[in-house]
Design a protein around this motif. Structure first.
Motif, mmCIF file in Angstrom:
data_model
loop_
_atom_site.group_PDB
_atom_site.id
_atom_site.type_symbol
_atom_site.label_atom_id
_atom_site.label_comp_id
_atom_site.label_asym_id
_atom_site.label_seq_id
_atom_site.Cartn_x
_atom_site.Cartn_y
_atom_site.Cartn_z
ATOM 1 N N THR A 55 77.384 49.214 16.295
ATOM 2 C CA THR A 55 76.161 49.093 15.041
ATOM 3 C C THR A 55 76.714 47.875 14.481
ATOM 4 N N HIS A 56 75.698 47.239 13.349
ATOM 5 C CA HIS A 56 75.885 45.985 12.827
ATOM 6 C C HIS A 56 76.185 46.240 11.499
ATOM 7 N N GLY A 57 75.547 45.195 10.679
ATOM 8 C CA GLY A 57 75.742 45.287 9.170
ATOM 9 C C GLY A 57 75.041 46.024 8.343
ATOM 10 N N GLU A 58 73.998 46.600 8.763
ATOM 11 C CA GLU A 58 73.254 47.340 7.958
ATOM 12 C C GLU A 58 72.724 48.656 8.700
ATOM 13 N N MET A 59 72.974 49.933 8.105
ATOM 14 C CA MET A 59 72.586 51.009 8.711
ATOM 15 C C MET A 59 71.672 51.866 7.730
ATOM 16 N N ASN A 60 70.806 52.501 8.313
ATOM 17 C CA ASN A 60 69.893 53.344 7.490
ATOM 18 C C ASN A 60 70.117 54.659 8.005
ATOM 19 N N ILE A 61 69.303 56.045 7.855
ATOM 20 C CA ILE A 61 69.719 57.284 8.367
ATOM 21 C C ILE A 61 69.225 57.614 9.560
ATOM 22 N N PHE A 62 68.409 56.702 10.163
ATOM 23 C CA PHE A 62 67.611 56.815 11.643
ATOM 24 C C PHE A 62 68.406 55.933 12.766
ATOM 25 N N GLY A 63 69.694 55.725 12.744
ATOM 26 C CA GLY A 63 70.242 55.210 13.902
ATOM 27 C C GLY A 63 69.988 53.509 14.089
ATOM 28 N N HIS A 64 69.673 52.817 12.952
ATOM 29 C CA HIS A 64 69.394 51.622 13.103
ATOM 30 C C HIS A 64 70.579 50.959 13.333
ATOM 31 N N THR A 65 70.755 50.732 14.789
ATOM 32 C CA THR A 65 72.298 50.157 15.108
ATOM 33 C C THR A 65 71.928 48.414 15.952
ATOM 34 N N GLY A 66 70.440 48.055 15.793
ATOM 35 C CA GLY A 66 70.503 46.783 16.301
ATOM 36 C C GLY A 66 70.754 45.848 15.179
ATOM 37 N N MET A 67 70.910 44.456 15.658
ATOM 38 C CA MET A 67 71.083 43.497 15.011
ATOM 39 C C MET A 67 69.865 42.790 14.217
ATOM 40 N N LYS A 68 69.554 43.119 12.907
ATOM 41 C CA LYS A 68 68.565 42.746 12.042
ATOM 42 C C LYS A 68 68.211 41.612 11.968
ATOM 43 N N LEU A 69 67.025 40.841 12.219
ATOM 44 C CA LEU A 69 66.609 39.504 12.235
ATOM 45 C C LEU A 69 65.774 39.334 10.981
ATOM 46 N N GLY A 70 66.093 38.252 10.208
ATOM 47 C CA GLY A 70 65.179 37.964 8.916
ATOM 48 C C GLY A 70 65.922 36.676 8.405
ATOM 49 N N GLY A 71 65.150 35.481 8.507
ATOM 50 C CA GLY A 71 65.868 34.334 8.400
ATOM 51 C C GLY A 71 67.030 33.931 9.051
ATOM 52 N N ASN A 72 67.771 33.272 8.458
ATOM 53 C CA ASN A 72 69.224 33.033 9.233
ATOM 54 C C ASN A 72 69.872 33.942 8.968
ATOM 55 N N ASP A 123 73.966 26.976 15.622
ATOM 56 C CA ASP A 123 73.136 27.158 14.212
ATOM 57 C C ASP A 123 72.675 28.405 14.185
ATOM 58 N N ASN A 124 72.234 29.260 15.290
ATOM 59 C CA ASN A 124 71.690 30.464 15.214
ATOM 60 C C ASN A 124 71.787 31.275 16.423
ATOM 61 N N ILE A 125 71.632 32.665 16.503
ATOM 62 C CA ILE A 125 71.538 33.444 17.514
ATOM 63 C C ILE A 125 70.125 34.377 17.289
ATOM 64 N N ASP A 126 69.188 33.638 16.656
ATOM 65 C CA ASP A 126 67.870 34.547 16.551
ATOM 66 C C ASP A 126 67.219 35.030 17.980
ATOM 67 N N GLU A 127 67.592 34.530 19.176
ATOM 68 C CA GLU A 127 66.875 34.989 20.082
ATOM 69 C C GLU A 127 67.401 36.123 20.721
ATOM 70 N N ILE A 128 68.461 36.930 20.136
ATOM 71 C CA ILE A 128 69.048 38.085 20.623
ATOM 72 C C ILE A 128 68.947 39.097 19.465
ATOM 73 N N MET A 129 68.350 38.684 18.285
ATOM 74 C CA MET A 129 68.095 39.715 17.075
ATOM 75 C C MET A 129 66.523 40.276 17.239
ATOM 76 N N THR A 130 66.568 41.144 16.507
ATOM 77 C CA THR A 130 65.211 41.839 16.249
ATOM 78 C C THR A 130 64.612 42.211 14.904
ATOM 79 N N PRO A 131 63.412 42.143 14.665
ATOM 80 C CA PRO A 131 62.979 42.132 13.179
ATOM 81 C C PRO A 131 63.444 44.038 12.751
ATOM 82 N N GLY A 132 63.537 43.898 11.442
ATOM 83 C CA GLY A 132 64.009 45.198 10.861
ATOM 84 C C GLY A 132 62.642 45.981 10.263
ATOM 85 N N ASP A 133 61.719 46.225 11.283
ATOM 86 C CA ASP A 133 60.579 46.752 10.900
ATOM 87 C C ASP A 133 60.625 48.110 10.582
#
Length: 864
Positions: free
Chosen positions: A488-505, A146-156
């Motif tokens: 990297t993952h699905g969304e990138m900014n210009i600041f090296g956002h390479t993590g897996m962004k959490l936001g809902g499912n 159902d989800n992999i939220d535990e390895i994701m991080t918020p996109g603050d």
């Protein structure tokens, strides 16, 4: 008076829109008196056709009223570093400005920002969680969780690309306006507006020069020697969120605009300098203003222009561990002073001519004709308004092709690549951050670049190297316990956002570590089309090798089907919900990536044969992502769970059809041989293509419940072209135009008017794929198959393409008449030593030519 919505005068803007609407339904003799009675400035054009200086080829956009709605009516100019959107005003022109690196968020706003990653001490914990996730997938009866939220991080503090405010040019004239026209010249990359004000006729020209890294706006009168007073001012009104700027006089001709995108946040500066050779320019502070404000005034001039430059304190080269991932560069002021000084050492004519020469040298090596007849009597918005699916309009179809190349050329030649809105954005926080979505969008932006001979990709690879690579290596280590390469993952900014962004499912769009693999296909394509061996050795190959090294370690044995293959897990097929194993999209991409390693190894001069052997071994063992399911479809997942009524916007499992080649160039020997329901199976190419066609048909026309975007329709059109189905190709392409393009020909994501540029930039690629196909092949020792006019619509019965580029450093010119190929000339670059290949040319279902691509070889085929 003339007032724009951006200044908050929505009633006047609404009345202005009424005037535009009345223009389309009332005779000229009635419009003027009626609008005057309403107290509306009259922008009625008495020009019965396109303006006199409009390109005779029709290669441009023109209108008979100013724009009032940014996303639908303003016209774009840009040089990669800077962009501007122009409404085409008269007595007042409100030019919306953009600086390519102006972003909120990131380390400028939050010093603890770490690219959306876990902290180092969590690596062992995350590794254990990843192991549990994979075991849960393998043991699940459905092969899903159902989800992999535990390895994701918020996109603050992920941030957003932001507008840089507005430059307001005001002309001291209050007479009624007539003989109005505005246009964007795609031959010269110049926007122009002309109008009469009483007995005086004015001309305004705007362009952004790449050589000067400056934008210029020029004004003169063709019937009067002296202009009325002209003022220039700056405002952030209409950009909710931007702090109030400090606007001061740098000198008596120059405004200095300094501001922060947020507090705290990135610094930006704009310097705008007015010139008036025969007049007087002065700069004056606005009395009592806080923060400081100032205005430029031009008096007694026969002509005037204002040049502006802009920059931020962002530095892509400071996005690494040595710089503490600060992305912090120097104050832009000194560099901007130097740029502005350089720009204004020349006359306006020299600036304009230098800009036109630079732009035409970039776009002119390639040209396309579809046998169109230019419509010089109908404004562009009216041409679009009457456009209908499957009926079409060849002139508009070619215009959109050229416009797409113009937009890419205007937004991709700075330090950063074209983003979700190219270079243009009018808000402080823009849709999806106007960022770099890498599961289709940034890729589609560049689909047409190589084949249409448009040299604009350097900033793309620099961006990947400097923002994905350093922080992505950290992400690979902490999130995947892999010490090789970067991810990297699905969304990138210009600041090296390479993590897996959490936001809902959010796994459906964030769980995408194949983003790097897809972009390495672009790196290979660049080398394969240009034969730039030096670039390949110094930048292309190191990037490709790093990404392949990561995926070499990430593939794991399939313990769900227990068929001894290697798969990705967990995976999501972008942007679908099931979290599973062996997603077809990922498997096809990684297989193509590993082919690059073998095909590009020798040219790179690499001697790491152990690495090469490991790639070849795992490529042989990996699941190839090609299975035919229970209703004849090409499966999107290794588990057969596709639904016939799934009309999802993405065609992820068909990436091997287009833009990839795992399907289009399918080889039973290289990709066949798999266990299906306990039985050894080897599909034929016909079976794979038929299954892909079944999936494409069931996917619908791009108007599913999840989206109604232009880009998804463009992708479908290109895929139908790959299947040589000219009817479905043309229906889908024309449906895109009717459904998803605004009057200014911007592509819209939805009917509510969200601008997303990928359909604009992907459109030329879809057109090209109907006329010329040369898909990649798994091994460069296999002949390259070139197909001419594979999906030529009846509407394009006559045409010509010059300067097209195909793999192996080959330039192709060809023409057709009455629906039949007439001539084709192939010319091989001189610098192909060591990369020669056999080429087979196909047309109408038969081979019409074969040759070896030796350096300097040329062949013309003209008998069919």
């Amino acid at each position: 008076m003339e007032v724009f919505r951006i200044l908050g005068k929505s009633l006047s803007a609404h009345l202005l829109q009424v005037s535009t609407t009345l223009h389309g339904i009332l005779p000229y003799s009635i419009q003027g008196p009626l609008l005057s009675a309403l107290g509306i400035v009259t922008y009625v054009s008495l020009i019965p056709s396109a303006p006199p200086s409009f390109p005779s080829s029709g290669n441009g956009l023109w209108y008979t009223a100013p724009g009032t709605i940014w996303v639908q009516e303003f016209l774009p100019i840009g040089n990669g570093y800077l962009g501007a959107m122009l409404p085409g005003g008269t007595n007042q022109e409100a030019t919306q400005l953009n600086i390519e690196s102006l972003w909120s968020g990131g380390p400028f706003q939050d010093p603890s920002y770490n690219g959306g990653n876990h902290l180092p001490y969590k690596q062992s914990t995350i590794a254990a969680k990843m192991k549990n996730i994979r075991e849960a997938i393998f043991s699940s009866p459905t092969g899903t969780i159902d989800n992999i939220d535990e390895i994701m991080t918020p996109g603050d503090t992920y941030g957003s690309y932001a507008s840089a405010g507005y430059l307001i040019a005001t002309l001291d004239s209050t007479s009624s306006v007539s003989k109005y026209a505005r246009w964007l010249d795609l031959d010269e990359a110049v926007s122009r507006t002309t109008w009469s004000d009483g007995s005086t006729t004015f001309l305004r020209e705007s362009f952004c020069s790449h050589p000067l890294q400056a934008c210029v706006q020029y004004l003169n009168s063709t019937t009067s020697h002296i202009l009325p007073a002209v003022t220039y001012a700056y405002t952030v009104a209409g950009v909710d969120g931007l702090p109030a700027p400090n606007v001061t006089c740098l000198d008596d001709r120059t405004l200095s605009i300094r501001n922060y995108v947020s507090i705290p946040g990135m610094l930006y500066e704009i310097l705008a300098q007015a010139q008036a050779p025969s007049g007087l320019v002065s700069c004056s502070a606005v009395s009592g203003a806080f923060p400081p404000n100032a205005t430029l005034t031009v008096l007694g001039a026969s002509e005037t222009w204002i040049s502006w430059v802009g920059g931020t304190n962002y530095d892509m080269a400071a996005g690494n561990a040595a710089a503490d991932y600060s992305f912090q560069g120097p104050d832009p002021h000194n560099n901007l002073v130097a740029l502005l000084s350089s720009a204004n050492r020349t006359s306006y004519a020299e600036m304009l001519n230098g800009h036109i020469k630079d732009y035409t040298s970039l776009v002119s090596p390639f040209s396309l004709s579809l046998g169109q007849t230019p419509d010089l009597s109908t404004p562009t918005d009216q041409i679009l308004a009457r456009y209908r699916t499957s009926v079409g309009d060849t002139y508009l179809e070619l215009l959109l092709f050229n416009y797409g190349r113009y937009l890419l050329a205007s937004s991709a030649r700075g330090a950063l690549p074209a983003n979700l809105q190219g270079l243009w954005a009018d808000g402080y926080s823009n849709p999806w951050g106007a960022d770099y979505h890498s599961n289709i969008n940034i890729q589609m932006n560049y689909w047409a670049a190589e084949m249409s001979n448009l040299d604009v990709t350097q900033s793309l690879f620099d961006y990947i190297e400097n923002t994905w690579g350093p922080r992505g290596a950290y992400t690979a280590q902490v999130l995947y316990n892999i010490s090789e390469g970067f991810v990297t993952h699905g969304e990138m900014n210009i600041f090296g956002h390479t993590g897996m962004k959490l936001g809902g499912n959010s796994a459906q769009w964030a769980n995408y570590p194949e983003s790097n693999a897809w972009m390495m296909i672009h790196a290979w394509d660049h080398f394969d089309h240009t034969n730039d061996v030096q670039w390949w050795k110094t930048q292309g190959w190191p990037l490709v090798k790093a990404v392949a090294s990561f995926h070499l370690e990430k593939l794991i044995e399939d313990l769900h089907f227990n068929d001894s293959t290697l798969v990705t897990a967990p995976c999501n097929s972008p942007e679908q919900v099931p979290i599973t194993l062996g997603c077809a999209h990922a498997q096809q991409l990684i297989w193509q990536l590993f082919n690059i390693i073998e095909n590009g190894f020798e040219a790179a001069g690499d001697t790491d044969t152990a690495f090469l052997d490991a790639v070849i071994s795992k490529r042989q063992q990996m699941d190839k992502g090609l299975r035919i399911g229970r209703w004849g479809q090409l499966q999107e997942w290794k588990v057969d769970m596709d639904k016939p009524d799934d009309t999802h916007r993405h065609l992820s499992h068909l990436i091997g059809l287009y833009p990839g080649y795992a399907i289009a160039s399918y080889s039973p020997e290289l990709q066949g041989g798999l266990i299906v329901n306990g039985t050894f199976t080897r599909y034929t190419k016909e079976q794979i293509l038929n299954a892909a066609e079944t999936s494409l048909f069931h996917r619908g026309i791009g108007r599913g419940p999840d989206a109604d975007a232009g880009w998804e329709k463009v992708w479908r059109a290109a895929a139908w072209a790959q299947l040589a189905n000219e009817t479905e190709f043309y229906k889908e392409l024309t449906h895109t135009i009717e459904r998803n393009f605004a009057p200014n020909l911007f592509s819209l994501y939805t009917s509510d008017g969200i601008f997303q540029i990928d359909a604009n930039l992907g459109y030329p690629a879809a057109v090209l794929n109907a006329l010329l196909q040369a898909p990649d092949i798994a091994n460069i020792n296999v002949p390259l198959q070139v197909t001419l006019l594979p999906a030529l619509p009846l509407a394009w019965s006559t045409g010509e393409m010059k300067g097209a580029r195909i793999r192996g450093g080959i330039t192709l010119d060809f023409a057709w008449n009455d629906g039949r190929l007439t001539t084709a000339t192939f010319t091989v670059d001189q610098n192909v030593a060591g990369r020669e290949r056999d080429v087979i040319v196909n047309y109408g279902g038969r081979v019409i030519a074969q040759f070896r691509s030796n350096g300097g070889y040329s062949q013309t085929v003209s008998s069919f």
